[in-house]
Design an enzyme around this catalytic site. Structure first.
Site, PDB file in Angstrom:
ATOM      1  CB  THR A 106       6.281 -10.382  -4.914  1.00 16.64           C
ATOM      2  OG1 THR A 106       5.387 -10.923  -3.766  1.00 16.64           O
ATOM      3  CG2 THR A 106       5.490 -10.809  -6.209  1.00 16.64           C
ATOM      4  CB  CYS A 146      14.462  -2.553 -24.351  1.00 18.85           C
ATOM      5  SG  CYS A 146      15.505  -3.868 -23.891  1.00 18.85           S
ATOM      6  CG  HIS A 202       8.704 -24.825  -4.911  1.00 17.43           C
ATOM      7  ND1 HIS A 202       9.891 -25.200  -5.318  1.00 17.43           N
ATOM      8  CD2 HIS A 202       8.818 -23.480  -4.592  1.00 17.43           C
ATOM      9  CE1 HIS A 202      10.815 -24.492  -5.055  1.00 17.43           C
ATOM     10  NE2 HIS A 202      10.302 -23.341  -4.291  1.00 17.43           N
ATOM     11  CB  SER A 205      10.285 -20.786  -0.411  1.00 14.33           C
ATOM     12  OG  SER A 205      10.080 -21.530  -1.669  1.00 14.33           O
TER      13      SER A 205
HETATM   14  C1  LIG Z   1      15.284 -15.954  -1.598  1.00 10.23           C
HETATM   15  C2  LIG Z   1      14.036 -16.651  -1.883  1.00 10.23           C
HETATM   16  C3  LIG Z   1      13.435 -17.504  -2.806  1.00 10.23           C
HETATM   17  C4  LIG Z   1      12.038 -17.646  -2.960  1.00 10.23           C
HETATM   18  N1  LIG Z   1      11.837 -18.835  -3.889  1.00 10.23           N
HETATM   19  C5  LIG Z   1      10.655 -19.019  -4.112  1.00 10.23           C
HETATM   20  C6  LIG Z   1      10.422 -19.971  -5.192  1.00 10.23           C
HETATM   21  O1  LIG Z   1      11.035 -20.284  -5.806  1.00 10.23           O
HETATM   22  N2  LIG Z   1       8.809 -20.425  -5.143  1.00 10.23           N
HETATM   23  C7  LIG Z   1       8.069 -19.821  -4.319  1.00 10.23           C
HETATM   24  O2  LIG Z   1       6.848 -20.387  -4.381  1.00 10.23           O
HETATM   25  N3  LIG Z   1       8.430 -18.887  -3.500  1.00 10.23           N
HETATM   26  C8  LIG Z   1       9.433 -18.496  -3.122  1.00 10.23           C
HETATM   27  N4  LIG Z   1       9.807 -17.866  -2.391  1.00 10.23           N
HETATM   28  C9  LIG Z   1       8.871 -17.107  -1.517  1.00 10.23           C
HETATM   29  C10 LIG Z   1       8.060 -15.861  -1.907  1.00 10.23           C
HETATM   30  O3  LIG Z   1       8.691 -15.180  -2.825  1.00 10.23           O
HETATM   31  C11 LIG Z   1       7.397 -15.442  -1.123  1.00 10.23           C
HETATM   32  O4  LIG Z   1       6.758 -16.165  -0.018  1.00 10.23           O
HETATM   33  C12 LIG Z   1       6.521 -14.451  -1.578  1.00 10.23           C
HETATM   34  O5  LIG Z   1       6.888 -13.440  -2.637  1.00 10.23           O
HETATM   35  C13 LIG Z   1       5.754 -13.456  -0.322  1.00 10.23           C
HETATM   36  O6  LIG Z   1       4.818 -12.576  -1.011  1.00 10.23           O
HETATM   37  P1  LIG Z   1       4.062 -11.611   0.163  1.00 10.23           P
HETATM   38  O7  LIG Z   1       3.014 -10.972  -0.547  1.00 10.23           O
HETATM   39  O8  LIG Z   1       3.798 -12.258   1.310  1.00 10.23           O
HETATM   40  O9  LIG Z   1       5.261 -10.650   0.666  1.00 10.23           O
HETATM   41  P2  LIG Z   1       5.802  -9.455  -0.341  1.00 10.23           P
HETATM   42  O10 LIG Z   1       6.021  -9.440  -1.539  1.00 10.23           O
HETATM   43  O11 LIG Z   1       7.264  -9.002   0.470  1.00 10.23           O
HETATM   44  O12 LIG Z   1       4.875  -8.132  -0.178  1.00 10.23           O
HETATM   45  C14 LIG Z   1       4.594  -7.375   0.993  1.00 10.23           C
HETATM   46  C15 LIG Z   1       4.408  -6.020   0.681  1.00 10.23           C
HETATM   47  O13 LIG Z   1       3.819  -5.600   1.940  1.00 10.23           O
HETATM   48  C16 LIG Z   1       4.397  -4.023   1.780  1.00 10.23           C
HETATM   49  N5  LIG Z   1       4.437  -3.481   3.104  1.00 10.23           N
HETATM   50  C17 LIG Z   1       5.207  -4.095   4.187  1.00 10.23           C
HETATM   51  N6  LIG Z   1       4.884  -3.153   5.149  1.00 10.23           N
HETATM   52  C18 LIG Z   1       3.869  -2.397   4.912  1.00 10.23           C
HETATM   53  C19 LIG Z   1       3.155  -1.243   5.500  1.00 10.23           C
HETATM   54  N7  LIG Z   1       3.495  -0.952   6.720  1.00 10.23           N
HETATM   55  N8  LIG Z   1       2.276  -0.791   4.698  1.00 10.23           N
HETATM   56  C20 LIG Z   1       2.014  -0.903   3.650  1.00 10.23           C
HETATM   57  N9  LIG Z   1       2.431  -1.772   2.855  1.00 10.23           N
HETATM   58  C21 LIG Z   1       3.445  -2.560   3.621  1.00 10.23           C
HETATM   59  C22 LIG Z   1       5.912  -4.176   1.191  1.00 10.23           C
HETATM   60  O14 LIG Z   1       6.199  -3.100   0.699  1.00 10.23           O
HETATM   61  C23 LIG Z   1       5.518  -5.358   0.157  1.00 10.23           C
HETATM   62  O15 LIG Z   1       5.115  -4.759  -1.089  1.00 10.23           O
HETATM   63  C24 LIG Z   1      11.177 -17.160  -2.061  1.00 10.23           C
HETATM   64  C25 LIG Z   1      11.709 -16.451  -1.337  1.00 10.23           C
HETATM   65  C26 LIG Z   1      12.809 -15.975  -1.111  1.00 10.23           C
HETATM   66  C27 LIG Z   1      13.285 -14.924  -0.184  1.00 10.23           C
END
Ligand SMILES: Cc1cc2nc3c(=O)[nH]c(=O)nc-3n(C[C@H](O)[C@H](O)[C@H](O)COP(=O)(O)OP(=O)(O)OC[C@H]3O[C@@H](n4cnc5c(N)ncnc54)[C@H](O)[C@@H]3O)c2cc1C
Ligand SMILES: Cc1cc2nc3c(=O)[nH]c(=O)nc-3n(C[C@H](O)[C@H](O)[C@H](O)COP(=O)(O)OP(=O)(O)OC[C@H]3O[C@@H](n4cnc5c(N)ncnc54)[C@H](O)[C@@H]3O)c2cc1C
Lengths: 423, 478
Positions: free
Chosen positions: B41, B397, B49, B335
Site C-alpha cells: 500500500t 521540514c 484507475h 493492481s
Molecule cells: C508496482 C505496483 C503498482 C501498483 N499500482 C497501483 C495503482 O496505481 N492503482 C491501484 O489501484 N493499485 C495499484 N497497485 C495495487 C495496490 O497497491 C495493491 O493492490 C494494494 O496496495 C494491496 O493492498 P493490501 O492491503 O492487499 O496489501 P498490503 O498493502 O501489502 O497489506 C498487507 C499487510 O498485511 C501484513 N501482513 C502480512 N502478513 C502478515 C501476518 N502474518 N500477520 C500480520 N500481518 C501480516 C503486511 O505487513 C501488510 O501491512 C499496484 C501494486 C504494485 C506492486
C-alpha cells in the site's frame, strides 16, 4: 503594517553575517537577518573541526569559532536578527514573506535584499544507487549533525561514498569516535576534496581511498548489512567481475552540494544551469535589480573565507542600492572556455568596477602545468600559470580594469590550456 | 472473543476495518509491522484507475469502477489528498490504436464514465510534453491520483476513533478452528474471533494455507520507480499510460498528489520481502518512459523505490468466504487493488452478514476527519493558525514546509505513528528533495518528546530500522 528595511538578509550563515555587517558599515540603517535555525552561523555550527579562517583571520579556527567572531560583531550595530524564522517567499518587488512562532506570518519590505540560503547535500535518490532501502544511509552532513550537534553516533562500521570534503572530515570524525571506517569510494579518478583533507582525514588514519569505484548494491532488510563496490571504466560504468563486498552497518554519502535556490527560482531570478545558483554581476546583484546573492547559494565554496569576502561585496552593494538605487552602464559577459565549468560573476558592469574584478571558477578535470587565459575577440588579454588545478579547488584570478578597453563584442572568455599551447 | 479479526493493515484491511466500525461489532485488526500501510500500500503507482483495463465480468472490473466512485467521496469526507486529473493511454502505431479502441469498448462495458478517444492534436494541446509520435489516445476523465498510505491511515484512524481495535506489531503465525470460531496464534497473545478475514497482501496465500487446502500461490512481481522533485511535477497534467504490450503493461508518467513526478514501474519476479532496486530495472523504466515523455530530467530524481504485486495463478482478485465457514479472504489483490479496496470492503461487510454476522449501525458513528496542512493555507489562515498555536509557526521540514504543529497533531491522533517514516506518511515531512536529511533528527526528537520514549529507540520506519547506535564521547549539544 509593513516595516521598511534598507537591507533584508535571508539566511544567517557566514554569508548572511558578512553581508549584514558590511551593509551596516556601508551606511544601511535598518538591516535585518532572517534565519530559520535556532542560532546564527549556518552550516558552520556543525563543523567542529579546525580549518576555518586561515585566509581571513590568518589563524585556524573551528566552524563555531569562525561564526562566533562575526556574531560578536553584530553587537552594537543595531542589526536586527530573527531566529527560528523561515522565509517562504521573496517577491520581485522585494517583499519577504517569513514566519515564526512569535511574530506569526510576516510580510517585510526591503529596499534591497541579499540571498544567503547556502546549499544542501545531494541524496541517494539524486544519484540512484541501486539496492535495498534499510536504515543506516546518511548524507555526510546529516551524520555530522547527529554527531556534532545532537551527540549521537550513527554507525559502527562505515563506508563513505564520495570524496567531498564533508565525507573526508566525517571519515576522521567517526574514526575518532570509535567507528571503523572501511574506506572512501570515489567515482572519479581523482578526489573532489581538498588535498589537505585527504592527507589529514584518510591517510593519517590508514583509510583507503578507492578512486574510479562506486557502490553498485546496498543490502540489508532493516539496517545496512553489506555494500558492494565495483570499479568503473572510463565512462563511469561499473566493470562486472570487480565487485568487492564490505560488511558494514552505515553508508555516508558525500556526493555533492546543491545551492538552495527554491526562493530565487520562485521570485523569477535567472539561474545559471552550471552553478545551480543565480547569475550574478560583479557586485553580486542578481537578474532582479536590488536582489543580491552570495556564498554557497551562488556557487559551492570550499573555503568559508571566500564566502565572507564575496558576501562583504554583496552587503556593500546592497547598502549602496538602498541609498542610491539601480546601477547603470554597459555589460560584458564572461564565457566558459576550454576546461572551465563555470565562472562567478557571469556578468560585469565596468562602470561599477574600481580597479579590477575577481573571477572565481572551477575546472572540469585534474590538470597540471597549464595556463589560465582571459581572452576577447581572439586576443589573450592576460594569463596566469598554474602547476596544478582540480575541480575540487575553486580558482580565483584578478582581471584588471585597465584591460577592459580591449574587450570586443562585450564578451570575455576564460579558458585553461596546456602550457605548450598557450599564446 | 471478538466478532471479526482482520489480518493485515494494508489498504484492504484498513478499508474493511473502517466499514465495520460503523456497526456495533467487536473488530480487531492484526498487523505485523509497527504501522499500517507499510506493505504494498505504500509502494505503488498511486493511481485511482478508471476501470477500462480489467476484462468485463471480472471482480477486478466491478470493484475498480465502484471503488473509483467511492474513493472520490471518501477522500472528501476523510480529508485524504486526492485529485481527479484523468488519464491518457497513448497509442504510437496502428496496432496500439486498435488496442485503444478495444480498451474503450472494455471500459464502456465496465461502466467507466466519460471515456473518449482523442486525436494526436487533442493530446498535444492537453499534454505539450508528450512524444510527437503519438497517434491517438484513450482519455478517461474519472482517473485520479491519491496518497495511497493516507487512504489506509485515514480509514484506520477513523475506525479506531469509532471503537475498532488495532493491534500493531502482531504477526499471525497460525490459525486454529475452535467451537464457535477461531483461535489466532500470534507472536504475542492468541486472539479468539468468530470471523477471520485474511487481507495479508503478498502473504495472503500463507495465511490461507493455515486453514484451507492450498489452491493458489503468490509469486510476487516487483515494480521499480523513480520519484522526481516538484520541479518536474508539472511536466504532465494527466496520468500518462502506455498500451499494454509483450513488454508488459508499460511504464507510466504521472504527477503525484503531493506535486512530484512518478515514473515506473517495470515488472520482474521477486522474492517476498525483496524491495531492492536494480540498475537494470531503473534503466528499463527510464528507457520506456522516454517513449511517452522524452524530456524527463533525472537529475531531479529524489528517490527510487519498489513495490510487490501479489500475483497469483488466478487472473483476478480472490474474494469471499473460503472452504472453511467463517474464514474469509481478500487475496491476490494486485493492481487495481488500491482503487478497489473501499468497494471490496463494502462488499465484504455484506458477505460477512450473509455468513451470519449480525450488524446494527452505531448511532454515534463519527466519520469527520480534518487535517491541517499548513502549506495549503492562505496567508491570513497561516497567521491565524500560528496565533492559535505557536507550534504552527515552526517549520520542521524545510523542503515541504511542514510545521511542528502538524507533526504534534499527527502524534496525538487516534492511530499515532512511532517512527520517522510514520510521521512522514501522515505529514509529508522528509518527502522532499533533501529526503529528511535535516528534519530527520528533529522529527525523531519530537516523537521522543511527545510519546515519552528515548530518542535512540525511535526507528526510521519498521522495527529494527534503528538510526542511532550510541552517544558520542562528549554526548549532547556541544
Ligand atoms: C508496482 C505496483 C503498482 C501498483 N499500482 C497501483 C495503482 O496505481 N492503482 C491501484 O489501484 N493499485 C495499484 N497497485 C495495487 C495496490 O497497491 C495493491 O493492490 C494494494 O496496495 C494491496 O493492498 P493490501 O492491503 O492487499 O496489501 P498490503 O498493502 O501489502 O497489506 C498487507 C499487510 O498485511 C501484513 N501482513 C502480512 N502478513 C502478515 C501476518 N502474518 N500477520 C500480520 N500481518 C501480516 C503486511 O505487513 C501488510 O501491512 C499496484 C501494486 C504494485 C506492486
Ligand atoms: C560539512 C562542511 C565542512 C566544511 N569544512 C570547511 C573547512 O574546513 N574550512 C572552510 O573554510 N570551509 C569549510 N566548509 C565550507 C563553508 O562552511 C561554507 O562554504 C559556508 O558555511 C557557506 O556559508 P553560507 O552562509 O553560504 O551557507 P550556510 O552556512 O549553509 O548558511 C545558510 C543559512 O541560511 C539559512 N537559510 C536557508 N534558507 C533559509 C530560509 N528560507 N529562511 C531562513 N533561513 C534560511 C540556513 O538555515 C543557514 O543557516 C565546510 C562546509 C560544510 C558543509
Amino acid at each position: 503594517m509593513e516595516t521598511l528595511y534598507d537591507v533584508i538578509v535571508v539566511g544567517g550563515g557566514p554569508a548572511g553575517l558578512a553581508a549584514a555587517l558590511e551593509a551596516n558599515k556601508s551606511g544601511a540603517q535598518k538591516v535585518l537577518i532572517l534565519e530559520r535555525n535556532r542560532e546564527l552561523g549556518g552550516i558552520l555550527n556543525q563543523c567542529i573541526h579546525n580549518g576555518f579562517g586561515l585566509h581571513y583571520f590568518k589563524e585556524e579556527l573551528t566552524g563555531p569559532e569562525y561564526a562566533g567572531r562575526f556574531i560578536e560583531q553584530l553587537k552594537d550595530t543595531g542589526i536586527e536578527v530573527m531566529l527560528d524564522t523561515m522565509v517562504l517567499e521573496v517577491s520581485p518587488d522585494k517583499t519577504v514573506h517569513a514566519m515564526n512562532s512569535q511574530n506569526g506570518y510576516m510580510q517585510l519590505k526591503g529596499k534591497a535584499i541579499v540571498l544567503n540560503m547556502g546549499c544542501r547535500e545531494r541524496t541517494r535518490g539524486a544519484i540512484a544507487i541501486p539496492g535495498d532501502r534499510p536504515a543506516g544511509i546518511f548524507t555526510a552532513g546529516a551524520a555530522q549533525l547527529y554527531m556534532n550537534v545532537e551527540g549521537y553516533m550513527v554507525g559502527k562500521r562505515v563506508l563513505i561514498l564520495g570524496s567531498g570534503d564533508i565525507g573526508l572530515i566525517m571519515a576522521r570524525r567517526m574514526t575518532l569516535e570509535g567507528a571503523k571506517v572501511l574506506g572512501c569510494v570515489e567515482l572519479m579518478p581523482y578526489s573532489n576534496g581538498l588535498n589537505r583533507n585527504i592527507v589529514q582525514c584518510l591517510n593519517d588514519y590508514d583509510i583507503p581511498l578507492y578512486l574510479s569505484h562506486t557502490i553498485t548494491d546496498i543490502r540489508g532488510d532493516k539496517r545496512v548489512e553489506q555494500v558492494v563496490v565495483s570499479k568503473v571504466d572510463e565512462n563511469r560504468r561499473p566493470i562486472p567481475g570487480t565487485e568487492m563486498v564490505f560488511d558494514c552497518d552505515t553508508v555516508l554519502l558525500s556526493v555533492g552540494l546543491i545551492p538552495e535556490n527554491e526562493l530565487s527560482r520562485q521570485s523569477g531570478i535567472e539561474i545559471d544551469r552550471r552553478t545551480n545558483g543565480p547569475v550574478v554581476y560583479e557586485n553580486m546583484e542578481t537578474s532582479i535589480p536590488g536582489i543580491f546573492a552570495s556564498g554557497n547559494v551562488v556557487h559551492v565554496h570550499d573555503l568559508v573565507d571566500f564566502v565572507t569576502a564575496e558576501s562583504q561585496r554583496a552587503g556593500k552593494a546592497a547598502a549602496l542600492y538602498a541609498q542610491n538605487g539601480e546601477a547603470q552602464g554597459d555589460i560584458f559577459t564572461l564565457e566558459n572556455g576550454s576546461c572551465v565549468n563555470y565562472t562567478v560573476p557571469q556578468k560585469v558592469r565596468p562602470s561599477n568596477v574600481e580597479k579590477f574584478v575577481e573571477i572565481f571558477f572551477r575546472v572540469n578535470f585534474v590538470y597540471s602545468n597549464v595556463v589560465i587565459q582571459v581572452s576577447s575577440g581572439g586576443e589573450v588579454l592576460c594569463s596566469f600559470k598554474r602547476e596544478h588545478m582540480a575541480p575540487g579547488e575553486m580558482e580565483k584570478i584578478v582581471f584588471p580594469k585597465a584591460l577592459f578597453s580591449k574587450i570586443r563584442d562585450g564578451k570575455v572568455t576564460v579558458s585553461v590550456v596546456k602550457e605548450a599551447d598557450a599564446k | 472473543m471478538v466478532d471479526v479479526a482482520i489480518i493485515g493493515g494494508g489498504v484492504c484491511g484498513c478499508s474493511l476495518l473502517y466499514e465495520l466500525s460503523r456497526y456495533d461489532v467487536d473488530v480487531v485488526l492484526l498487523e505485523k509491522e509497527n504501522d499500517v500501510s507499510v506493505g504494498t500500500t505504500k509502494a505503488n503507482s498511486a493511481i485511482v484507475h478508471a476501470g477500462y483495463d480489467p476484462e468485463p465480468g471480472t471482480k477486478m472490473a466491478r470493484y475498480n469502477v465502484e471503488g473509483n466512485a467511492i474513493i472520490k467521496e471518501l477522500c472528501g469526507k476523510l480529508d485524504i489528498p486526492y485529485k481527479q486529473i484523468g488519464s491518457l493511454v497513448l497509442a504510437f502505431d496502428e496496432e496500439q490504436e486498435e488496442l485503444v479502441k478495444e480498451l474503450f469498448r472494455r471500459g464502456t462495458e465496465n461502466g467507466v464514465p466519460g471515456l473518449r478517444i482523442l486525436t494526436a492534436e487533442e493530446v498535444f494541446s492537453m499534454e505539450p510534453n508528450v512524444s510527437r509520435e503519438v497517434k491517438s489516445a484513450l482519455y478517461a476523465p474519472s482517473a485520479g491520483i491519491i496518497s495511497p498510505w493516507e487512504l489506509a491511515i485515514a480509514q484506520a484512524e477513523t475506525a479506531v476513533k469509532n471503537g475498532a481495535k488495532m493491534l500493531l506489531n502482531t504477526e499471525v503465525t497460525g490459525i486454529r478452528k475452535t467451537d464457535g470460531g477461531f483461535s489466532i496464534e500470534t507472536n504475542g497473545e492468541p486472539i479468539e474471533a468468530r470471523y477471520v478475514v485474511n487481507a495479508a497482501g503478498v502473504n495472503c496465500d500463507l495465511i490461507n494455507d493455515m486453514l484451507c487446502p492450498h489452491t493458489f500461490t503468490v509469486t510476487p512481481g516487483k515494480g521499480q520507480y523513480y520519484l522526481l522533485d516538484k520541479s518536474q511535477g508539472e511536466l504532465v497534467n494527466h496520468v500518462i499510460f502506455q498500451c499494454p504490450s509483450k513488454l508488459g503493461k508499460g511504464v507510466l508518467v504521472s504527477p503525484t498528489v503531493h506535486g512530484n513526478l512518478i515514473v515506473g514501474p517495470n515488472a520482474e519476479p521477486a522474492e517476498r520481502g525483496d524491495l531492492g532496486t536494480t540498475a537494470e530495472g531503473m534503466d528499463f523504466v527510464k528507457k520506456m518512459a522516454a517513449i511517452s515523455v522524452p524530456n524527463i530530467n533525472y537529475r531531479d530524481s529524489i528517490r527510487n523505490f519498489s513495490g510487490l504485486r501479489a500475483n497469483t495463478e488466478i487472473d483476478d482478485f480472490i474474494i469471499g468466504e473460503t472452504e472453511v465457514k467463517g474464514f474469509f479472504r481478500i487475496a491476490g489483490i494486485k493492481s487495481p487493488g488500491l482503487t478497489s479496496a473501499p468497494a471490496i470492503a463494502r462488499d465484504m461487510v455484506k458477505m460477512l452478514e450473509a455468513g451470519g454476522l449480525s450488524l446494527t449501525e452505531k448511532t454515534d458513528f463519527d466519520d469527520s476527519r480534518k487535517v491541517l496542512r499548513f502549506k495549503h493555507l492562505s496567508h491570513a489562515e497561516r497567521a491565524e493558525a500560528i496565533r492559535k498555536n505557536p507550534l504552527y509557526g515552526k517549520i520542521i521540514c524545510r523542503c515541504e514546509t511542514i510545521t511542528e504543529g502538524e507533526i504534534v497533531d499527527a502524534l496525538h491522533r487516534p492511530l499515532p505513528p512511532c517512527s520517522i517514516d510514520g510521521v512522514k506518511r501522515r505529514c509529508g515531512s522528509g518527502m522532499g528533495r533533501c529526503q529528511g536529511g535535516f528534519c530527520g533528527p528533529r522529527v525523531q526528537e519530537i516523537i521522543s518528546r511527545e510519546l515519552h520514549v528515548p530518542q535512540a529507540s525511535v526507528m526510521q520506519d519498521r522495527e529494527g530500522m534503528y538510526i542511532i547506535t550510541g552517544e558520542t564521547k562528549t554526548g549532547g549539544r556541544q
